[in-house]
Design a protein around this motif. Structure first.
Motif, PDB file in Angstrom:
ATOM      1  N   LYS A  83      21.044  -4.856 -34.022  1.00 15.42           N
ATOM      2  CA  LYS A  83      19.975  -5.724 -34.502  1.00 15.42           C
ATOM      3  C   LYS A  83      19.325  -5.101 -35.745  1.00 15.42           C
ATOM      4  O   LYS A  83      18.985  -3.919 -35.750  1.00 15.42           O
ATOM      5  CB  LYS A  83      18.921  -5.920 -33.420  1.00 15.42           C
ATOM      6  CG  LYS A  83      17.795  -6.839 -33.840  1.00 15.42           C
ATOM      7  CD  LYS A  83      16.809  -7.051 -32.728  1.00 15.42           C
ATOM      8  CE  LYS A  83      15.722  -8.011 -33.175  1.00 15.42           C
ATOM      9  NZ  LYS A  83      14.762  -8.266 -32.104  1.00 15.42           N
ATOM     10  N   ASN A  84      19.187  -5.899 -36.773  1.00 13.65           N
ATOM     11  CA  ASN A  84      18.563  -5.482 -38.033  1.00 13.65           C
ATOM     12  C   ASN A  84      19.276  -4.322 -38.730  1.00 13.65           C
ATOM     13  O   ASN A  84      18.713  -3.677 -39.600  1.00 13.65           O
ATOM     14  CB  ASN A  84      17.089  -5.136 -37.835  1.00 13.65           C
ATOM     15  CG  ASN A  84      16.291  -6.320 -37.349  1.00 13.65           C
ATOM     16  OD1 ASN A  84      16.474  -7.437 -37.811  1.00 13.65           O
ATOM     17  ND2 ASN A  84      15.416  -6.090 -36.385  1.00 13.65           N
ATOM     18  N   LEU A 112      24.233  -8.424 -31.673  1.00 14.38           N
ATOM     19  CA  LEU A 112      23.348  -8.093 -30.558  1.00 14.38           C
ATOM     20  C   LEU A 112      24.109  -7.711 -29.293  1.00 14.38           C
ATOM     21  O   LEU A 112      23.496  -7.426 -28.262  1.00 14.38           O
ATOM     22  CB  LEU A 112      22.410  -9.268 -30.264  1.00 14.38           C
ATOM     23  CG  LEU A 112      21.513  -9.689 -31.428  1.00 14.38           C
ATOM     24  CD1 LEU A 112      20.602 -10.836 -31.010  1.00 14.38           C
ATOM     25  CD2 LEU A 112      20.706  -8.519 -31.943  1.00 14.38           C
TER      26      LEU A 112
END
Length: 158
Positions: A83-84, A112
């Motif tokens: 994530k990110n 994810l």
């Protein structure tokens, strides 16, 4: 032949000079060795819950000979996600003695899906995606870093 040439270039980019084997361990350096050879990475430590939660999120680049070393107080089950995270990463899951037990190659940016490193993980080294394969780093490789302590398979005092 291109793969072999690429492998040599990667090794030269990440490896130490001949004098480096004589250097002491430092907190900002992680050394790896195995049947494939030896390499050194300039690392950032992630040894608090906050640092581990942020990891390499939002980074657009990572120098080829750099990485992040996640250090846990106790060995346990380690699971990561992307994530990110904007760059593909290889994740090296490492036990209490500094032995690489599992490598997750080329984690997909933004994904994810949990990446399970298994039980008994005390450290995780994240490096650029594809680098572990290019260099030959895999299970059984040894990590040297002060965070491992006196039970290290490859001690800092060697």
């Amino acid at each position: 032949m291109r793969i072999a040439g690429h492998r040599v270039a990667v090794l030269l980019a990440a490896c130490l000079s001949p004098l480096a084997a004589l250097a002491e361990c430092t907190p900002d350096t992680a050394e790896l060795r195995g049947s494939w050879g030896q390499a050194q990475f300039r690392i950032e430590l992630a040894d608090t819950p906050e640092e581990r939660a942020r990891g390499l999120m939002f980074r657009e680049t990572l120098p080829r000979s750099a990485g992040m070393l996640f250090v846990y107080e106790e060995p346990g089950r380690a699971s990561f996600w992307m994530k990110n995270t904007l760059i593909p990463l290889d994740m090296l899951f490492i036990d209490t003695t500094g032995i690489v037990t599992h490598v997750h190659a080329r984690a997909i940016p933004g994904d994810l899906t949990p990446i399970d490193g298994g039980d008994g993980v005390r450290l995780v080294l994240e490096i650029n995606g594809g680098l572990a394969e290019a260099m030959g780093i895999g299970p059984g490789s040894e990590l040297r870093h002060p965070a491992i302590g006196p039970n290290a398979a490859w001690p800092c005092t060697e």
